[in-house]
Design an enzyme around this catalytic site. Structure first.
Site, PDB file in Angstrom:
ATOM      1  N   ASP A   1      14.884  12.724  -5.536  1.00  0.00           N
ATOM      2  CA  ASP A   1      13.567  12.870  -6.128  1.00  0.00           C
ATOM      3  C   ASP A   1      13.662  13.482  -7.528  1.00  0.00           C
TER       4      ASP A   1
ATOM      5  N   CYS B   1       8.844  -2.562  12.965  1.00  0.00           N
ATOM      6  CA  CYS B   1       7.453  -2.155  13.205  1.00  0.00           C
ATOM      7  C   CYS B   1       6.772  -3.116  14.177  1.00  0.00           C
TER       8      CYS B   1
ATOM      9  N   CYS C   1       2.842  -3.307  15.598  1.00  0.00           N
ATOM     10  CA  CYS C   1       2.192  -1.985  15.518  1.00  0.00           C
ATOM     11  C   CYS C   1       1.462  -1.819  14.171  1.00  0.00           C
TER      12      CYS C   1
ATOM     13  N   CYS D   1      -0.143   3.513  12.035  1.00  0.00           N
ATOM     14  CA  CYS D   1      -0.234   4.335  10.817  1.00  0.00           C
ATOM     15  C   CYS D   1      -1.396   3.865   9.948  1.00  0.00           C
TER      16      CYS D   1
ATOM     17  N   CYS E   1      -4.713   6.434   9.139  1.00  0.00           N
ATOM     18  CA  CYS E   1      -4.796   7.139   7.851  1.00  0.00           C
ATOM     19  C   CYS E   1      -6.247   7.557   7.603  1.00  0.00           C
TER      20      CYS E   1
ATOM     21  N   CYS F   1       0.600  15.515   3.597  1.00  0.00           N
ATOM     22  CA  CYS F   1      -0.049  14.950   4.784  1.00  0.00           C
ATOM     23  C   CYS F   1       1.009  14.248   5.626  1.00  0.00           C
TER      24      CYS F   1
ATOM     25  N   CYS G   1       0.332   9.739   8.955  1.00  0.00           N
ATOM     26  CA  CYS G   1       0.875   8.407   9.241  1.00  0.00           C
ATOM     27  C   CYS G   1       2.233   8.488   9.940  1.00  0.00           C
TER      28      CYS G   1
ATOM     29  N   CYS H   1       3.498   7.603  14.478  1.00  0.00           N
ATOM     30  CA  CYS H   1       4.492   6.525  14.540  1.00  0.00           C
ATOM     31  C   CYS H   1       5.362   6.636  15.802  1.00  0.00           C
TER      32      CYS H   1
HETATM   33  C1  B12 Z   1       5.763   8.579  -6.043  1.00  0.00           C
HETATM   34  C2  B12 Z   1       6.152   9.168  -4.716  1.00  0.00           C
HETATM   35  C3  B12 Z   1       5.123   9.513  -3.844  1.00  0.00           C
HETATM   36  C4  B12 Z   1       3.672   9.131  -4.091  1.00  0.00           C
HETATM   37  C5  B12 Z   1       3.494   7.630  -3.738  1.00  0.00           C
HETATM   38  C6  B12 Z   1       3.974   7.298  -2.299  1.00  0.00           C
HETATM   39  C7  B12 Z   1       4.605   5.953  -2.115  1.00  0.00           C
HETATM   40  N1  B12 Z   1       4.533   5.468  -0.893  1.00  0.00           N
HETATM   41  O1  B12 Z   1       5.168   5.381  -3.018  1.00  0.00           O
HETATM   42  C8  B12 Z   1       2.932  10.127  -3.169  1.00  0.00           C
HETATM   43  C9  B12 Z   1       2.610  11.386  -3.952  1.00  0.00           C
HETATM   44  C10 B12 Z   1       1.651   9.605  -2.532  1.00  0.00           C
HETATM   45  C11 B12 Z   1       4.023  10.440  -2.156  1.00  0.00           C
HETATM   46  C12 B12 Z   1       3.765  10.882  -0.876  1.00  0.00           C
HETATM   47  C13 B12 Z   1       4.743  11.134   0.065  1.00  0.00           C
HETATM   48  N2  B12 Z   1       6.073  11.210  -0.164  1.00  0.00           N
HETATM   49 CO1  B12 Z   1       6.920  10.644  -1.826  1.00  0.00          CO
HETATM   50  N3  B12 Z   1       7.882   9.978  -3.303  1.00  0.00           N
HETATM   51  C14 B12 Z   1       7.512   9.358  -4.371  1.00  0.00           C
HETATM   52  C15 B12 Z   1       8.743   8.969  -5.212  1.00  0.00           C
HETATM   53  C16 B12 Z   1       8.894   9.989  -6.345  1.00  0.00           C
HETATM   54  C17 B12 Z   1       8.690   7.550  -5.796  1.00  0.00           C
HETATM   55  C18 B12 Z   1       8.242   6.461  -4.795  1.00  0.00           C
HETATM   56  C19 B12 Z   1       7.796   5.230  -5.523  1.00  0.00           C
HETATM   57  O2  B12 Z   1       8.437   4.798  -6.466  1.00  0.00           O
HETATM   58  N4  B12 Z   1       6.668   4.644  -5.093  1.00  0.00           N
HETATM   59  C20 B12 Z   1       6.132   3.466  -5.736  1.00  0.00           C
HETATM   60  C21 B12 Z   1       5.836   2.393  -4.736  1.00  0.00           C
HETATM   61  C22 B12 Z   1       5.443   1.095  -5.430  1.00  0.00           C
HETATM   62  O3  B12 Z   1       6.997   2.146  -3.992  1.00  0.00           O
HETATM   63  P1  B12 Z   1       6.963   1.673  -2.487  1.00  0.00           P
HETATM   64  O4  B12 Z   1       5.762   2.135  -1.804  1.00  0.00           O
HETATM   65  O5  B12 Z   1       8.260   2.045  -1.859  1.00  0.00           O
HETATM   66  O6  B12 Z   1       6.853   0.089  -2.685  1.00  0.00           O
HETATM   67  C23 B12 Z   1       7.975  -0.771  -2.612  1.00  0.00           C
HETATM   68  C24 B12 Z   1       7.930  -1.683  -1.403  1.00  0.00           C
HETATM   69  O7  B12 Z   1       6.702  -1.579  -0.727  1.00  0.00           O
HETATM   70  C25 B12 Z   1       8.250  -3.051  -1.951  1.00  0.00           C
HETATM   71  N5  B12 Z   1       7.261  -4.109  -1.726  1.00  0.00           N
HETATM   72  C26 B12 Z   1       5.948  -4.089  -1.930  1.00  0.00           C
HETATM   73  N6  B12 Z   1       5.423  -5.284  -1.619  1.00  0.00           N
HETATM   74  C27 B12 Z   1       6.440  -6.052  -1.214  1.00  0.00           C
HETATM   75  C28 B12 Z   1       6.453  -7.373  -0.787  1.00  0.00           C
HETATM   76  C29 B12 Z   1       7.700  -7.942  -0.445  1.00  0.00           C
HETATM   77  C30 B12 Z   1       7.710  -9.348  -0.018  1.00  0.00           C
HETATM   78  C31 B12 Z   1       8.912  -7.183  -0.538  1.00  0.00           C
HETATM   79  C32 B12 Z   1      10.224  -7.775  -0.210  1.00  0.00           C
HETATM   80  C33 B12 Z   1       8.849  -5.836  -0.971  1.00  0.00           C
HETATM   81  C34 B12 Z   1       7.622  -5.307  -1.290  1.00  0.00           C
HETATM   82  O8  B12 Z   1       8.387  -2.947  -3.366  1.00  0.00           O
HETATM   83  C35 B12 Z   1       7.881  -1.707  -3.813  1.00  0.00           C
HETATM   84  C36 B12 Z   1       8.732  -1.239  -4.970  1.00  0.00           C
HETATM   85  O9  B12 Z   1      10.065  -1.135  -4.552  1.00  0.00           O
HETATM   86  C37 B12 Z   1       9.895   9.100  -4.148  1.00  0.00           C
HETATM   87  C38 B12 Z   1      11.241   9.601  -4.693  1.00  0.00           C
HETATM   88  C39 B12 Z   1      11.927   8.553  -5.540  1.00  0.00           C
HETATM   89  N7  B12 Z   1      12.362   8.930  -6.734  1.00  0.00           N
HETATM   90  O10 B12 Z   1      12.084   7.421  -5.114  1.00  0.00           O
HETATM   91  C40 B12 Z   1       9.316  10.098  -3.111  1.00  0.00           C
HETATM   92  C41 B12 Z   1       9.588   9.822  -1.644  1.00  0.00           C
HETATM   93  C42 B12 Z   1       9.287   8.359  -1.381  1.00  0.00           C
HETATM   94  N8  B12 Z   1       8.571  10.629  -0.968  1.00  0.00           N
HETATM   95  C43 B12 Z   1       8.938  11.137   0.149  1.00  0.00           C
HETATM   96  C44 B12 Z   1       8.100  11.856   1.040  1.00  0.00           C
HETATM   97  C45 B12 Z   1       8.773  12.676   2.124  1.00  0.00           C
HETATM   98  C46 B12 Z   1       6.703  11.767   0.920  1.00  0.00           C
HETATM   99  C47 B12 Z   1       5.642  12.225   1.946  1.00  0.00           C
HETATM  100  C48 B12 Z   1       6.025  11.981   3.402  1.00  0.00           C
HETATM  101  C49 B12 Z   1       5.327  13.735   1.715  1.00  0.00           C
HETATM  102  C50 B12 Z   1       4.189  14.273   2.547  1.00  0.00           C
HETATM  103  N9  B12 Z   1       4.366  14.543   3.830  1.00  0.00           N
HETATM  104  O11 B12 Z   1       3.113  14.505   2.043  1.00  0.00           O
HETATM  105  C51 B12 Z   1       4.409  11.394   1.504  1.00  0.00           C
HETATM  106  C52 B12 Z   1       4.325  10.054   2.245  1.00  0.00           C
HETATM  107  C53 B12 Z   1       3.132   9.236   1.875  1.00  0.00           C
HETATM  108  C54 B12 Z   1       3.358   7.758   2.195  1.00  0.00           C
HETATM  109  N10 B12 Z   1       2.745   7.258   3.253  1.00  0.00           N
HETATM  110  O12 B12 Z   1       4.129   7.112   1.483  1.00  0.00           O
HETATM  111  C55 B12 Z   1      10.389  10.783   0.465  1.00  0.00           C
HETATM  112  C56 B12 Z   1      10.431   9.685   1.551  1.00  0.00           C
HETATM  113  C57 B12 Z   1      11.630   9.751   2.471  1.00  0.00           C
HETATM  114  C58 B12 Z   1      11.613   8.619   3.465  1.00  0.00           C
HETATM  115  N11 B12 Z   1      12.038   8.903   4.694  1.00  0.00           N
HETATM  116  O13 B12 Z   1      11.227   7.519   3.178  1.00  0.00           O
HETATM  117  C59 B12 Z   1      10.919  10.318  -0.975  1.00  0.00           C
HETATM  118  C60 B12 Z   1      11.965   9.212  -0.947  1.00  0.00           C
HETATM  119  C61 B12 Z   1      11.506  11.586  -1.649  1.00  0.00           C
HETATM  120  C62 B12 Z   1      12.894  11.937  -1.115  1.00  0.00           C
HETATM  121  N12 B12 Z   1      13.906  11.951  -1.963  1.00  0.00           N
HETATM  122  O14 B12 Z   1      13.098  12.204   0.056  1.00  0.00           O
HETATM  123  N13 B12 Z   1       5.264  10.189  -2.666  1.00  0.00           N
HETATM  124  S1  SF4 Z   2       3.229   3.549  13.029  1.00  0.00           S
HETATM  125 FE1  SF4 Z   2       5.428   3.334  12.640  1.00  0.00          FE
HETATM  126  S2  SF4 Z   2       6.063   1.531  13.840  1.00  0.00           S
HETATM  127 FE2  SF4 Z   2       3.816   1.500  13.699  1.00  0.00          FE
HETATM  128  S3  SF4 Z   2       3.434   0.196  11.895  1.00  0.00           S
HETATM  129 FE3  SF4 Z   2       3.433   2.309  11.177  1.00  0.00          FE
HETATM  130  S4  SF4 Z   2       5.526   2.663  10.498  1.00  0.00           S
HETATM  131 FE4  SF4 Z   2       5.579   0.830  11.769  1.00  0.00          FE
HETATM  132  S1  SF4 Z   3       0.181  10.621   3.844  1.00  0.00           S
HETATM  133 FE1  SF4 Z   3      -1.851  10.811   4.867  1.00  0.00          FE
HETATM  134  S2  SF4 Z   3      -3.332  10.036   3.383  1.00  0.00           S
HETATM  135 FE2  SF4 Z   3      -1.298   9.366   2.681  1.00  0.00          FE
HETATM  136  S3  SF4 Z   3      -1.014   7.364   3.587  1.00  0.00           S
HETATM  137 FE3  SF4 Z   3      -0.156   8.785   5.097  1.00  0.00          FE
HETATM  138  S4  SF4 Z   3      -1.874   9.263   6.475  1.00  0.00           S
HETATM  139 FE4  SF4 Z   3      -2.744   8.309   4.653  1.00  0.00          FE
END
Ligand code: B12
Ligand code: SF4
Ligand code: SF4
Length: 316
Positions: free
Chosen positions: A133, A188, A191, A194, A198, A241, A244, A248
């Protein structure tokens, strides 16, 4: 040569586990161009909210060579923060589990540096860069590349053994390794728990999040007020939060972590309603100084506390 690489890669993974990581895999450095397109499309829709830093250098996030010239391999590791011990009091603002213990950057980066020293003992001249990160790298993509798990519909990575409550750490190195097969299955199935659970409907159908609605973003990254329509949905959450992930099925029955660094402190665990209401900046620093919580400035934390209390008793 092939056998030597296999043995070296195996030793590196064993060392990573000995250093305290729970999972470790290896991936060949390559440009993840398809992911980059999806990332850019997500930015284009404004889904990053005010996280402007995500707009800087999107290409580098998916092309390791642009981050570390000469990189050949990525060693990808995960460390669980799942714990059953948490806040004792009910009716108090709720913290995400990941904020219970020490700031994960401070735990993971030193471990990755130790792993690099180990590699340099085996391969003099090897060089590396450690990330958790901390840099311009889309870390989740590399979990798939290193065969460690898949992206759940909530957009978080899931490993079949340890579930999704884990942090990711990555060591880029300039040496070839033996590589794991990418994780190609989507486990998944049908299912949607999540998505349906949310509180703010922040989960998109394409496994991305709309950060403008995500409580995690709004309580951690957001510097302005929390939108009024979101406040009743906070469900008492004050920092991050876990909803989600809580619903799971892949997180049911997982083993709690055994990393002392991620244990919640007694002082935080036992905070009462009164402690939360009367918290001062000094107290905030002494309670949370070593955790990721202090990434939020005190006025924003106070804002979160006020809104968390306002939301209690509503349907978040
Ligand atoms: C920005 C960020 C956030 C943002 C945006 C979240 C998000 N989902 O992206 C916010 C602030 C909301 C956030 C929240 C959280 N985060 Co955060 N966050 C990041 C960060 C810095 C970048 C992630 C990013 O680039 N997101 C941008 C989006 C576009 O990426 P994406 O959702 O993965 O989308 C990809 C895929 O969906 C795919 N895709 C989309 N459509 C399609 C279609 C097809 C056909 C295909 C093939 C692919 C595809 O392409 C996209 C780009 O690669 C990373 C660390 C890092 N440097 O990577 C940590 C990271 C993802 N976060 C982390 C954590 C722990 C959290 C939280 C759980 C914290 C919490 N409890 O509050 C929450 C989870 C929320 C959630 N449900 O995601 C961990 C996740 C670990 C893991 N097991 O996955 C990371 C990796 C940090 C770490 N080093 O551990 N986070
Ligand atoms: S709750 Fe877990 S297993 Fe179910 S759709 Fe979400 S990430 Fe996948
Ligand atoms: S972290 Fe909370 S608000 Fe964000 S996507 Fe998951 S359930 Fe929704």
């Amino acid at each position: 040569m092939g056998d030597d690489l296999k043995i070296l890669s195996e030793k590196i993974k064993q060392k990573a586990l000995a250093l305290g990581f729970d999972i470790c895999g290896t991936a060949k450095a390559r440009h993840l161009s398809e992911q980059e397109l999806h990332f850019r499309a997500w930015l284009g829709k404004g889904m990053n909210d005010r996280m402007a830093y995500l707009e800087r250098d999107p290409a580098g996030r998916f092309n390791p060579e642009l981050v570390f010239s000469g990189v050949k391999s990525l060693i990808v590791a995960g460390i669980s923060y799942y714990s059953e011990q948490g806040q004792v009091e009910r009716d108090v603002p709720v913290l995400t589990r990941y904020a219970y213990g020490e700031d994960y950057h401070d735990v993971i980066i030193p471990k990755l540096r130790k792993l690099l020293s180990f590699i340099r003992e085996k391969v003099p001249g090897a060089e590396g860069r450690a990330f958790s990160d901390t840099g311009f790298l889309h870390e989740k993509s590399w979990i798939v590349e290193a065969g460690l798990g898949w992206q759940g519909k909530h957009s978080i990575m899931i490993n079949p053994q340890i579930g999704s409550y884990f942090f990711i750490g990555i060591l880029m190195v300039n040496i070839e390794l033996d590589y794991d097969d990418p994780f190609t299955r989507d486990r998944c199935g049908s299912c949607r728990l999540c998505i349906d659970s949310c509180p703010t409907a922040a989960i998109n159908e394409d496994r991305t999040i709309d950060a403008r609605k995500c409580i995690s973003n709004l309580t951690i990254e957001n510097r302005g007020p929390i939108p009024e329509e979101i406040v009743p949905k906070l469900g008492g959450r004050v920092y991050g939060c876990d909803r989600c992930q809580e619903v799971c099925p892949w997180n049911k029955g997982i083993k709690p972590h055994n990393h002392p660094e991620f244990r919640i402190s007694e002082a935080v665990a036992s905070m009462t309603r009164k402690d939360w209401e009367s918290i001062t900046e000094d107290r905030f620093k002494s309670l949370f100084g070593r955790t990721a919580v202090v990434r939020v400035k005190f006025p924003d934390f106070r804002r979160n506390i006020v809104d968390a209390f306002r939301s209690m008793g509503t349907s978040g």
